[in-house]
Design a protein around this motif. Structure first.
Motif, PDB file in Angstrom:
ATOM      1  N   ALA A  21       7.989  36.610  55.480  1.00  0.00           N
ATOM      2  CA  ALA A  21       9.037  37.630  55.332  1.00  0.00           C
ATOM      3  C   ALA A  21      10.086  37.275  56.406  1.00  0.00           C
ATOM      4  O   ALA A  21      11.510  37.855  55.868  1.00  0.00           O
ATOM      5  CB  ALA A  21       8.296  38.878  55.968  1.00  0.00           C
ATOM      6  N   ALA A  22      10.213  36.840  57.311  1.00  0.00           N
ATOM      7  CA  ALA A  22      11.277  36.283  58.110  1.00  0.00           C
ATOM      8  C   ALA A  22      12.091  35.274  57.212  1.00  0.00           C
ATOM      9  O   ALA A  22      13.466  35.372  57.396  1.00  0.00           O
ATOM     10  CB  ALA A  22      10.982  35.582  59.395  1.00  0.00           C
ATOM     11  N   ARG A  24      12.290  35.033  54.033  1.00  0.00           N
ATOM     12  CA  ARG A  24      12.967  35.878  53.060  1.00  0.00           C
ATOM     13  C   ARG A  24      14.240  36.686  53.395  1.00  0.00           C
ATOM     14  O   ARG A  24      15.153  36.911  52.785  1.00  0.00           O
ATOM     15  CB  ARG A  24      12.003  37.037  52.477  1.00  0.00           C
ATOM     16  CG  ARG A  24      12.596  37.620  51.326  1.00  0.00           C
ATOM     17  CD  ARG A  24      11.574  38.200  50.299  1.00  0.00           C
ATOM     18  NE  ARG A  24      12.142  38.908  49.217  1.00  0.00           N
ATOM     19  CZ  ARG A  24      11.524  39.574  48.289  1.00  0.00           C
ATOM     20  NH1 ARG A  24      10.498  39.785  48.286  1.00  0.00           N
ATOM     21  NH2 ARG A  24      12.125  40.233  47.091  1.00  0.00           N
ATOM     22  N   ALA A  25      13.970  37.301  54.686  1.00  0.00           N
ATOM     23  CA  ALA A  25      15.087  37.833  55.365  1.00  0.00           C
ATOM     24  C   ALA A  25      16.363  36.986  55.602  1.00  0.00           C
ATOM     25  O   ALA A  25      17.332  37.422  55.329  1.00  0.00           O
ATOM     26  CB  ALA A  25      14.531  38.603  56.545  1.00  0.00           C
ATOM     27  N   ASN A  28      18.040  36.491  52.351  1.00  0.00           N
ATOM     28  CA  ASN A  28      18.770  37.672  52.001  1.00  0.00           C
ATOM     29  C   ASN A  28      20.178  37.657  52.686  1.00  0.00           C
ATOM     30  O   ASN A  28      21.271  38.051  52.056  1.00  0.00           O
ATOM     31  CB  ASN A  28      17.996  38.897  52.103  1.00  0.00           C
ATOM     32  CG  ASN A  28      17.042  39.109  51.446  1.00  0.00           C
ATOM     33  OD1 ASN A  28      16.898  38.119  50.062  1.00  0.00           O
ATOM     34  ND2 ASN A  28      15.961  39.872  51.625  1.00  0.00           N
ATOM     35  N   GLY A 145       8.381  40.123  60.966  1.00  0.00           N
ATOM     36  CA  GLY A 145       9.215  39.921  59.848  1.00  0.00           C
ATOM     37  C   GLY A 145      10.264  41.117  59.710  1.00  0.00           C
ATOM     38  O   GLY A 145      11.490  40.791  59.445  1.00  0.00           O
ATOM     39  N   GLN A 146       9.892  42.159  60.106  1.00  0.00           N
ATOM     40  CA  GLN A 146      10.854  43.502  60.128  1.00  0.00           C
ATOM     41  C   GLN A 146      11.798  43.107  60.943  1.00  0.00           C
ATOM     42  O   GLN A 146      13.181  43.566  61.252  1.00  0.00           O
ATOM     43  CB  GLN A 146       9.976  44.660  60.409  1.00  0.00           C
ATOM     44  CG  GLN A 146       9.190  44.951  59.177  1.00  0.00           C
ATOM     45  CD  GLN A 146       8.332  46.181  59.712  1.00  0.00           C
ATOM     46  OE1 GLN A 146       8.039  46.521  60.821  1.00  0.00           O
ATOM     47  NE2 GLN A 146       8.021  47.029  58.623  1.00  0.00           N
ATOM     48  N   ALA A 149      14.374  40.558  60.099  1.00  0.00           N
ATOM     49  CA  ALA A 149      15.404  41.118  59.077  1.00  0.00           C
ATOM     50  C   ALA A 149      16.391  42.412  59.566  1.00  0.00           C
ATOM     51  O   ALA A 149      17.680  42.366  59.310  1.00  0.00           O
ATOM     52  CB  ALA A 149      14.580  42.171  57.928  1.00  0.00           C
ATOM     53  N   TYR A 153      20.410  41.829  59.647  1.00  0.00           N
ATOM     54  CA  TYR A 153      21.255  42.725  58.956  1.00  0.00           C
ATOM     55  C   TYR A 153      22.517  43.535  59.925  1.00  0.00           C
ATOM     56  O   TYR A 153      23.516  43.316  59.510  1.00  0.00           O
ATOM     57  CB  TYR A 153      20.140  44.121  58.714  1.00  0.00           C
ATOM     58  CG  TYR A 153      21.248  45.279  58.419  1.00  0.00           C
ATOM     59  CD1 TYR A 153      21.730  45.450  57.082  1.00  0.00           C
ATOM     60  CD2 TYR A 153      21.456  46.259  59.166  1.00  0.00           C
ATOM     61  CE1 TYR A 153      22.850  46.552  56.820  1.00  0.00           C
ATOM     62  CE2 TYR A 153      22.191  47.558  58.970  1.00  0.00           C
ATOM     63  CZ  TYR A 153      22.930  47.486  57.658  1.00  0.00           C
ATOM     64  OH  TYR A 153      23.755  48.592  57.578  1.00  0.00           O
TER      65      TYR A 153
END
Length: 242
Positions: A21-22, A24-25, A28, A145-146, A149, A153
């Motif tokens: 998840a990290a 993928r962020a 992005n 992961g959050q 992200a 952001y």
């Protein structure tokens, strides 16, 4: 600071889903330098199938300790959920840390601790400053992961959009709205709804009501097509049932 000079350092991460998840962020938000610190390589290997994160994971580097992972960094920010720990570093809210990171001229590292314990005091000693993500009262910590992200952001949100945003649809012109109002009145009359409230509203009220709909030119065409069909149906001679 460009995204090329930003490193995300995951210290003692054990859950491959979080590593994926990290990554993928990072993909992005255009960050490619992922560094893992710890003796466990399993999370990295198991995370390589993460969707849209393959290039980041393929280039990821592993280090035996934090000192090696941040050796080429001039600014190291450690993340913390605060808690009751006695912190010896200046702590910034994420929104306040972002300008410092963006203003850095050399490589910057964002350190994220393990899912269970966060960063240890020894690991924090390699940081210049700490940052925390504001959460509602009662929030203890954020998923790894959050957290990655959200931080990326905030760092990226003032950057120019990389994709062309769609143009706003054209608003309906006054003449189109007048035709729409006329057709709506005609339909209400055919349905005999203009004999009672609110179908019997005045012209000014009708005009204001239609404009509050904020119709686009395309929407007006669609609505008028539907009203014409309703009007045609209302005007069909009724058939007696046998």
């Amino acid at each position: 600071m460009s995204t090329a000079s930003l490193s995300v350092v995951l210290v003692r991460a054990r859950n491959p889903l979080n590593v994926g998840a990290a990554a993928r962020a990072m993909s992005n938000f255009g960050v490619s330098d992922l560094r893992l610190v710890g003796e466990y390589l399993q999370p990295l290997e198991a995370a390589r199938s993460a969707i849209d994160a393959a290039p980041v994971l393929a280039a990821a580097q592993t280090f035996g300790n934090v000192a090696e992972a941040v050796a080429d960094c001039s600014l190291v920010y450690g993340t913390t959920a605060l808690g009751e720990r006695d912190l010896q570093h200046p702590v910034d809210l994420l929104r306040d840390a972002a300008p410092r990171v963006r203003a850095a001229q050399d490589r910057v590292a964002l350190l994220f601790g393990s899912e269970k314990t966060g960063l240890s005091n020894d690991e924090l000693s390699y940081c210049h400053r700490l940052l925390t993500i504001p959460m509602a009262r009662g929030g203890v910590s954020m998923n790894l992961g959050q957290a990655v992200a959200v931080c990326l952001y905030e760092l990226h949100r003032e950057a120019p959009a990389q994709r062309t945003l769609p143009e706003a649809p054209a608003s309906a012109k006054g003449e189109d709205l007048q035709r729409f109002e006329s057709l709506l009145r005609e339909t209400l009359a055919a349905a005999e709804y203009d004999r009672r409230f609110p179908g019997n509203m005045g012209a000014n009220e009708m005009r204001e009501l239609v404009r509050r709909l904020a119709l686009t030119s395309a929407d007006t065409t669609v609505w008028m097509g539907m009203l014409r069909q309703v009007l045609w149906k209302l005007r069909q001679p009724s058939r007696s049932r046998e």
